[in-house]
Design an enzyme around this catalytic site. Structure first.
Site, PDB file in Angstrom:
ATOM      1  N   ASN A 150    -112.465 -20.587  23.613  1.00 58.95           N
ATOM      2  CA  ASN A 150    -113.067 -21.259  24.728  1.00 58.95           C
ATOM      3  C   ASN A 150    -114.802 -20.934  24.579  1.00 58.95           C
ATOM      4  OD1 ASN A 150    -112.853 -18.722  25.625  1.00 58.95           O
ATOM      5  ND2 ASN A 150    -112.062 -19.330  27.655  1.00 58.95           N
ATOM      6  N   ARG A 288    -119.670 -11.307  31.923  1.00 54.29           N
ATOM      7  CA  ARG A 288    -118.931 -10.657  32.765  1.00 54.29           C
ATOM      8  C   ARG A 288    -119.875 -10.290  33.941  1.00 54.29           C
ATOM      9  NH1 ARG A 288    -115.302 -13.175  31.108  1.00 54.29           N
ATOM     10  NH2 ARG A 288    -113.264 -12.453  30.474  1.00 54.29           N
ATOM     11  N   HIS A 336    -115.776 -19.208  38.151  1.00 56.45           N
ATOM     12  CA  HIS A 336    -115.623 -18.779  36.637  1.00 56.45           C
ATOM     13  C   HIS A 336    -115.037 -20.018  36.259  1.00 56.45           C
ATOM     14  CE1 HIS A 336    -114.224 -15.551  33.786  1.00 56.45           C
ATOM     15  NE2 HIS A 336    -114.968 -16.544  33.043  1.00 56.45           N
TER      16      HIS A 336
HETATM   17  P1  NDP Z   1    -117.444 -12.392  20.095  1.00 61.73           P
HETATM   18  O1  NDP Z   1    -116.722 -10.955  20.010  1.00 61.73           O
HETATM   19  O2  NDP Z   1    -117.755 -13.301  19.129  1.00 61.73           O
HETATM   20  O3  NDP Z   1    -118.881 -11.906  20.515  1.00 61.73           O
HETATM   21  C1  NDP Z   1    -119.424 -10.704  21.403  1.00 61.73           C
HETATM   22  C2  NDP Z   1    -120.471 -10.221  20.681  1.00 61.73           C
HETATM   23  O4  NDP Z   1    -121.195  -9.084  21.780  1.00 61.73           O
HETATM   24  C3  NDP Z   1    -120.219  -9.480  19.383  1.00 61.73           C
HETATM   25  O5  NDP Z   1    -121.349  -9.840  18.546  1.00 61.73           O
HETATM   26  C4  NDP Z   1    -120.396  -8.127  19.769  1.00 61.73           C
HETATM   27  O6  NDP Z   1    -121.123  -7.181  18.761  1.00 61.73           O
HETATM   28  C5  NDP Z   1    -121.520  -8.109  20.797  1.00 61.73           C
HETATM   29  N1  NDP Z   1    -121.812  -6.979  21.729  1.00 61.73           N
HETATM   30  C6  NDP Z   1    -120.668  -5.845  21.750  1.00 61.73           C
HETATM   31  N2  NDP Z   1    -121.307  -5.033  22.537  1.00 61.73           N
HETATM   32  C7  NDP Z   1    -122.695  -5.139  22.607  1.00 61.73           C
HETATM   33  C8  NDP Z   1    -123.622  -4.499  23.031  1.00 61.73           C
HETATM   34  N3  NDP Z   1    -123.517  -3.095  23.752  1.00 61.73           N
HETATM   35  N4  NDP Z   1    -124.904  -4.624  22.955  1.00 61.73           N
HETATM   36  C9  NDP Z   1    -125.047  -6.029  22.355  1.00 61.73           C
HETATM   37  N5  NDP Z   1    -124.105  -6.826  21.915  1.00 61.73           N
HETATM   38  C10 NDP Z   1    -122.748  -6.234  21.874  1.00 61.73           C
HETATM   39  O7  NDP Z   1    -117.113 -12.942  21.525  1.00 61.73           O
HETATM   40  P2  NDP Z   1    -117.312 -14.124  22.282  1.00 61.73           P
HETATM   41  O8  NDP Z   1    -118.792 -14.531  21.942  1.00 61.73           O
HETATM   42  O9  NDP Z   1    -116.199 -15.255  22.065  1.00 61.73           O
HETATM   43  O10 NDP Z   1    -117.225 -14.070  23.675  1.00 61.73           O
HETATM   44  C11 NDP Z   1    -118.026 -12.792  24.454  1.00 61.73           C
HETATM   45  C12 NDP Z   1    -117.756 -12.681  25.723  1.00 61.73           C
HETATM   46  O11 NDP Z   1    -117.909 -13.644  26.588  1.00 61.73           O
HETATM   47  C13 NDP Z   1    -116.166 -12.102  25.944  1.00 61.73           C
HETATM   48  O12 NDP Z   1    -115.921 -11.081  25.601  1.00 61.73           O
HETATM   49  C14 NDP Z   1    -116.047 -12.565  27.553  1.00 61.73           C
HETATM   50  O13 NDP Z   1    -116.553 -11.296  28.122  1.00 61.73           O
HETATM   51  C15 NDP Z   1    -117.006 -13.576  27.620  1.00 61.73           C
HETATM   52  N6  NDP Z   1    -116.510 -14.885  27.885  1.00 61.73           N
HETATM   53  C16 NDP Z   1    -116.495 -15.668  29.089  1.00 61.73           C
HETATM   54  C17 NDP Z   1    -116.002 -16.842  29.330  1.00 61.73           C
HETATM   55  C18 NDP Z   1    -116.178 -17.703  30.488  1.00 61.73           C
HETATM   56  O14 NDP Z   1    -115.376 -18.268  30.980  1.00 61.73           O
HETATM   57  N7  NDP Z   1    -117.329 -17.334  31.106  1.00 61.73           N
HETATM   58  C19 NDP Z   1    -114.918 -17.180  28.454  1.00 61.73           C
HETATM   59  C20 NDP Z   1    -114.948 -16.621  26.959  1.00 61.73           C
HETATM   60  C21 NDP Z   1    -115.557 -15.542  26.832  1.00 61.73           C
HETATM   61  P3  NDP Z   1    -120.314  -6.555  17.177  1.00 61.73           P
HETATM   62  O15 NDP Z   1    -119.123  -7.455  17.278  1.00 61.73           O
HETATM   63  O16 NDP Z   1    -121.512  -7.173  16.503  1.00 61.73           O
HETATM   64  O17 NDP Z   1    -120.106  -5.324  17.551  1.00 61.73           O
END
Ligand code: NDP
Length: 402
Positions: A150, A288, A336
């Site tokens: 998603n 979140r 949500h």
């Molecule tokens: P991804 O794992 O593709 O992206 C998350 C990114 O956040 C990664 O690039 C990661 O970095 C980065 N990150 C982690 N920690 C930090 C930090 N401390 N500072 C800056 N960047 C950070 O996941 P998605 O993009 O698919 O999803 C992201 C989030 O969105 C999910 O974890 C979920 O909480 C939320 N979500 C919400 C939904 C909704 O319905 N509202 C549905 C789907 C997701 P790296 O990997 O480079 O370390």
């Protein structure tokens, strides 16, 4: 063959008017692959019609025939909070728990301690922070999610909310519905986004899709992440990278949050960080709720430090009816919903089926779906999460019932 498994699946309630007899559209588009080439969920079969409601109790993620046909048992419930909930009672002898972040079954250390058979927690969606990941690491529980299912759904919602805030759409809609036509009132907080600076926190699947979708609006694009995007992507989108979030928020007019919730990001947007933003900035948070400190957001909207706040994520979920984000000024929140459009449900229902097929057959779950395995952060979890627990305070969700 695997011994009989008990699966507890927590889904949101059916529509108030009952399970839908018909839908607004005939089906959903068939997608070939995710951006970047990751393959779509690939179960051996599905027992549902894509585009129909699967995320509520009666929809059951389309799993019942499959699970019971394999000789396992399936309990589906929406009753998830508090010691007398169906979840708490059924978890004691469950092997597998399935939950959607929209209506999260908080799998706390306390609940894990009462569920000695629990070996697998599946997130039907993305974001497994509703599971105490530290306890899952300690107890050797596998945690996995349907990575990418998603991400684009959320990116679309975030772009919608960025525009809704900057152009101040929601009050204008209400003005029309209420019979009004005072144009001066309607535009008193309405701006063009063209020329503004827009930044994302977390340039992962969702964050980079938001950047890509915002580029045609002729804005300056910024991002921060723990790992930098490929130079080619930075150049194509004209991105400015910031090595820390403070540097990003100081220059942006709009900040869209897309990192997971884990100990490093819990309450990242507190009084101090919001105080470093430009006065009159906007925050959109579809990641979140707990990444933002609840009262800091309310205060910043009341003082005008923030011109607006939108998103679809709260803490806890469901939020109590007196949660201050329901009534704070200049917000454009939804429940949500961004990641559970009818389109998204078809993908994560198929992904959950794929994971269960692997589990029952003793085959490995895709690495990209893994968050915790074998007592370590694994797969997507090893890249994007840090160890620890962010479920503290989730018991406040019981207050929604009363
Ligand atoms: P991804 O794992 O593709 O992206 C998350 C990114 O956040 C990664 O690039 C990661 O970095 C980065 N990150 C982690 N920690 C930090 C930090 N401390 N500072 C800056 N960047 C950070 O996941 P998605 O993009 O698919 O999803 C992201 C989030 O969105 C999910 O974890 C979920 O909480 C939320 N979500 C919400 C939904 C909704 O319905 N509202 C549905 C789907 C997701 P790296 O990997 O480079 O370390």
């Amino acid at each position: 063959m695997m011994a009989k498994q008990k699966i507890v699946c927590v889904l949101y309630d059916d529509p108030v008017g009952g399970y839908p007899p018909q839908y607004a559209r005939q089906g959903i588009p068939v997608l070939a692959a995710y951006p970047g080439g990751q393959t779509m969920p690939s179960p051996a079969a599905i027992d549902f019609v894509p585009g129909e409601l699967l995320g509520s109790v009666s929809g059951g993620l389309g799993l019942r025939n499959f699970v019971e046909g394999r000789g396992h048992s399936l309990v589906i419930t929406a009753d998830k909070d508090g010691p007398d909930s169906v979840l708490e009672k059924e978890l004691v002898d469950a092997d597998v728990v399935i939950s959607q972040p929209f209506w999260p079954a908080y799998i706390t250390a306390d609940r894990i301690a009462k569920a000695p058979n629990l070996r697998l927690a599946i997130t039907a969606g993305i974001g497994s922070d509703h599971v105490d990941l530290q306890a899952a690491l300690n107890e050797n529980i596998t945690v996995c999610e349907v990575t990418y299912c998603n991400s684009i759904s959320v990116a679309e919602h975030a772009v919608m909310q960025i525009l809704a805030l900057v152009r101040d759409y929601i009050p204008q809609y209400h003005l029309v519905v209420n019979g009004g036509w005072n144009i001066a009132d309607a535009i008193s907080r309405s701006y063009d986004i063209e020329g503004m600076s827009v930044g994302v926190v977390g340039g992962g699947r969702i964050g980079s899709a938001v950047l890509k979708r915002m580029k045609p609006f002729d804005v300056a694009l910024h991002y921060t992440d723990r790992h930098r995007l490929p130079t080619q992507v930075e150049e194509e989108l004209g991105l400015t990278f910031h090595s820390d979030v403070e540097s990003l928020v100081k220059v942006c007019d709009v900040v869209s949050i897309h990192c997971p919730l884990h100990p490093e990001t819990e309450h990242l947007f507190n009084d101090e960080l919001i105080g470093k933003m430009k006065r009159g900035s906007y925050i959109v948070n579809t990641a979140r709720g707990k990444i933002c400190e609840r009262n800091a957001i309310v205060k910043a909207l009341e003082t005008g430090q923030l011109a607006g706040y939108a998103g679809d994520v709260w803490f806890p979920q469901p939020p109590p009816t007196d949660h201050p984000w329901r009534t704070m000024p200049n917000h454009a929140m939804t429940p949500h919903t961004s990641g559970t459009s009818l389109s998204a449900q078809a993908r994560y229902a198929a992904g959950v089926r794929e994971i269960l097929e692997c589990w029952f057959d003793g085959r490995p779950i895709r690495d990209e779906y893994l968050i915790v395995q074998g007592g370590h952060l694994a797969g997507a979890g090893a890249h994007s999460y840090s160890e620890g627990d962010t479920t503290g305070g989730s018991d406040e969700a019981t207050r929604f019932k009363t």
